[in-house]
Design a protein around this motif. Structure first.
Motif, PDB file in Angstrom:
ATOM      1  N   GLU A 162     -43.410  31.616-116.739  1.00 32.68           N
ATOM      2  CA  GLU A 162     -42.155  31.123-117.323  1.00 32.68           C
ATOM      3  C   GLU A 162     -41.513  30.043-116.473  1.00 32.68           C
ATOM      4  N   ARG A 176     -53.709  30.426-119.411  1.00 33.79           N
ATOM      5  CA  ARG A 176     -53.060  30.423-120.724  1.00 33.79           C
ATOM      6  C   ARG A 176     -53.559  31.589-121.579  1.00 33.79           C
ATOM      7  N   GLU A 185     -51.285  35.001-122.981  1.00 32.90           N
ATOM      8  CA  GLU A 185     -51.256  35.574-124.329  1.00 32.90           C
ATOM      9  C   GLU A 185     -51.520  37.071-124.283  1.00 32.90           C
ATOM     10  N   ARG A 233     -48.448  39.015-122.595  1.00 34.56           N
ATOM     11  CA  ARG A 233     -47.284  39.179-123.479  1.00 34.56           C
ATOM     12  C   ARG A 233     -47.553  40.269-124.516  1.00 34.56           C
ATOM     13  N   ASP A 234     -48.755  40.251-125.090  1.00 32.42           N
ATOM     14  CA  ASP A 234     -49.077  41.231-126.124  1.00 32.42           C
ATOM     15  C   ASP A 234     -49.176  42.637-125.525  1.00 32.42           C
ATOM     16  N   GLN A 244     -40.662  28.068-132.739  1.00 35.87           N
ATOM     17  CA  GLN A 244     -41.909  27.972-131.976  1.00 35.87           C
ATOM     18  C   GLN A 244     -41.933  28.992-130.842  1.00 35.87           C
ATOM     19  N   HIS A 245     -40.803  29.221-130.204  1.00 37.99           N
ATOM     20  CA  HIS A 245     -40.734  30.206-129.119  1.00 37.99           C
ATOM     21  C   HIS A 245     -41.072  31.601-129.633  1.00 37.99           C
ATOM     22  N   ILE A 280     -42.934  32.308-132.479  1.00 35.63           N
ATOM     23  CA  ILE A 280     -44.327  32.329-132.939  1.00 35.63           C
ATOM     24  C   ILE A 280     -45.295  32.447-131.763  1.00 35.63           C
ATOM     25  N   GLN A 281     -44.980  31.789-130.664  1.00 36.28           N
ATOM     26  CA  GLN A 281     -45.854  31.824-129.490  1.00 36.28           C
ATOM     27  C   GLN A 281     -45.663  33.072-128.636  1.00 36.28           C
ATOM     28  N   GLY A 282     -44.742  33.948-129.044  1.00 38.49           N
ATOM     29  CA  GLY A 282     -44.536  35.182-128.321  1.00 38.49           C
ATOM     30  C   GLY A 282     -43.735  35.047-127.049  1.00 38.49           C
ATOM     31  N   GLU A 283     -43.086  33.896-126.851  1.00 41.01           N
ATOM     32  CA  GLU A 283     -42.303  33.683-125.639  1.00 41.01           C
ATOM     33  C   GLU A 283     -40.943  34.375-125.716  1.00 41.01           C
TER      34      GLU A 283
END
Length: 299
Positions: free
Chosen positions: A14, A62, A66, A69-70, A134-135, A137-140
């Motif tokens: 982050e 990257r 992903e 986060r998941d 977008q934040h 959708i990207q899981g941020e």
């Protein structure tokens, strides 16, 4: 894999800054560096390219972000579901919105949510509203206050919380701009009028479509992120901009600009709460979601 290492890793993802990331996770920079090295050793690959001046994710980093986060989302969701059975929600959810949306739309929701679920920590991040969806959708981020796009992605759930017209604004007193605006709308010299527009997002898409409909090409003076910056630049007499009415209404510079009654009118923003549908399995996020349609309590 230890969730502790994944949380340390995501803090660095982050911030891309060891000192700031170490403060987030309450470690020294050297301890955080050891956590990252330990994670890289377990995965057998380098996650960051780093030197004395900057930190950058590798392609493997990257992919790991992903996964992290998941994995942490699923773990937190399980804990929250178990806590929900005990009727005591706790944990954290992250929310993204613009500065204006934080006190115009989000504040009353957070006020009610905090009163009902005091043990839940809210992590609020503010920035350009053009990238709010977008934040999510990207899981941020777990939740965003965003304008509904013309085509809502199928994975996204959206609930409206208000409408805000999009308006053209000009400086109140700027001889050069006044000359280009003319006495009437039909006199506006759009080919020479400097425009200050958003870099991206729904507002920019609608402005571009407006100019195409009139078979005009805008003269772009500046492209900026954030509607508040557009109001600021217009108030300085640098050009004409387009912003949501709610931003103008809450701006300290409202007396320095004027609304241009141009036609056709731009479609209003449908502002609402957006999140990934799959995250509704998390009791914290479901509780926030359920709160949206409840009538506000009045003293």
């Amino acid at each position: 894999m230890e969730h502790r290492l994944l949380r340390h890793f995501l803090a660095l993802v982050e911030t891309l800054h060891f000192s700031r990331a170490s403060e987030m996770v309450h470690l020294s920079p050297s301890a955080l560096s050891r956590s990252i090295q330990q994670l890289e050793a377990r995965l057998g690959t380098q996650l960051f390219v780093r030197d004395n001046r900057h930190v950058e994710l590798t392609p493997a980093g990257r992919l790991c972000a992903e996964y992290a986060r998941d994995a942490l989302h699923q773990w937190d969701s399980l804990k929250n579901r178990l806590q929900a059975q005990a009727q005591e929600l706790q944990g954290e959810i992250s929310v993204y919105c613009s500065v204006t949306a934080s006190y115009s739309f989000l504040y009353p929701l957070l006020d009610r949510f905090r009163a009902r679920y005091p043990l839940v920590e809210i992590k609020l991040h503010t920035g350009d509203p053009a990238v709010a969806l977008q934040h999510v959708i990207q899981g941020e981020e777990d939740i965003a206050i965003a304008a509904r796009p013309d085509q809502l992605p199928p994975a996204v759930a959206f609930r409206s919380i208000g409408l805000s017209p999009l308006v053209f604004i000009a400086p109140r007193q700027e001889p050069m701009i006044d000359r280009l605006l003319g006495q009437e709308l039909k006199d506006i010299d759009w080919s020479q009028l400097p425009m200050i527009l958003s870099e991206q997002g729904l507002g920019r898409q609608r402005v571009d479509a407006w100019f195409r409909q009139k078979a005009l090409k805008p003269k772009i003076y500046a492209q900026v992120s954030g509607n508040e910056a557009i109001v600021s630049m217009v108030s300085l007499g640098l050009g004409v901009g387009v912003v949501p009415q709610i931003v103008l209404d809450n701006s300290p510079l409202i007396d320095r600009v004027k609304i241009l009654p141009v036609t056709p009118h731009l479609a209003a923003y449908d502002v609402g709460v957006a999140l990934l549908k799959r995250k509704l399995h998390n009791p914290l996020i479901q509780a926030f979601w359920d709160l949206i349609d409840e009538p506000a309590e009045h003293p």
